[in-house]
Design an enzyme around this catalytic site. Structure first.
Site, PDB file in Angstrom:
ATOM      1  N   CYS A 230       0.842  -1.207   0.000  1.00 16.54           N
ATOM      2  CA  CYS A 230       0.000   0.000   0.000  1.00 16.54           C
ATOM      3  C   CYS A 230       0.878   1.258   0.000  1.00 16.54           C
ATOM      4  O   CYS A 230       1.663   1.483   0.928  1.00 16.54           O
ATOM      5  CB  CYS A 230      -0.916  -0.019   1.220  1.00 16.54           C
ATOM      6  SG  CYS A 230      -1.832   1.511   1.422  1.00 16.54           S
TER       7      CYS A 230
ATOM      8  N   HIS B  68      -9.090   7.286   1.633  1.00 17.42           N
ATOM      9  CA  HIS B  68      -8.614   8.667   1.674  1.00 17.42           C
ATOM     10  C   HIS B  68      -9.717   9.611   1.258  1.00 17.42           C
ATOM     11  O   HIS B  68     -10.617   9.246   0.501  1.00 17.42           O
ATOM     12  CB  HIS B  68      -7.390   8.849   0.769  1.00 17.42           C
ATOM     13  CG  HIS B  68      -7.600   8.375  -0.637  1.00 17.42           C
ATOM     14  ND1 HIS B  68      -7.499   7.053  -0.985  1.00 17.42           N
ATOM     15  CD2 HIS B  68      -7.943   9.044  -1.759  1.00 17.42           C
ATOM     16  CE1 HIS B  68      -7.746   6.917  -2.278  1.00 17.42           C
ATOM     17  NE2 HIS B  68      -8.035   8.109  -2.777  1.00 17.42           N
TER      18      HIS B  68
END
Ligand code: 5GP
Ligand code: ZN
Length: 113
Positions: free
Chosen positions: A4, A100
């Site tokens: 990630c 996000h």
């Protein structure tokens, strides 16, 4: 999770331009800004996206939104206006699978909704 890129940013393995940080979240400038102000706000825990959020993340989600509001003020886009965007999944155009929120401002946006 090992691959990630946002976890790598959190760990300092990939450099980023920090805007804000506390015990729950990290905010940094998007590498490819879509507006004069384009900040990403991410939780410090790895969640792939909104689909992974549960009741236990309620306070975290609220904190992210209030952090966006605070940063909008600090970055001078409160009065002119801003967008807070979360893309979830393929159809929405999510490309990074660490949840996000985009904070976008400093421009007029064509409305999708
Ligand atoms: P999404 O399309 O998943 O909602 O948004 C991912 C965002 O992450 C994009 O706006 C993209 O420009 C940004 N991004 C991808 N890789 C990096 C990176 O390494 N550093 C920074 N600062 N932003 C990135
Ligand atoms: Zn991650």
């Amino acid at each position: 999770m090992n691959d990630c890129i946002f976890c790598k940013i959190l760990q300092g393995e990939i450099p980023s331009k920090k805007v804000y940080e506390d015990e729950l979240v990290y905010a940094f400038y998007d590498i490819a800004p879509a507006a004069p102000v384009h900040v990403l706000i991410i939780p410090k825990i790895h969640l792939a996206g909104m689909n992974e959020a549960t009741e236990e993340h309620k306070a975290l989600l609220g904190h992210i939104l209030l952090t966006a509001q605070k940063l909008a003020d600090e970055l001078g886009i409160s009065k002119s206006g801003y967008r807070i965007i979360n893309n979830c999944g393929e159809n929405a155009g999510q490309t990074v699978f660490h949840m996000h929120f985009h904070l976008l401002g400093g421009d007029t946006f064509t409305s999708l909704v």
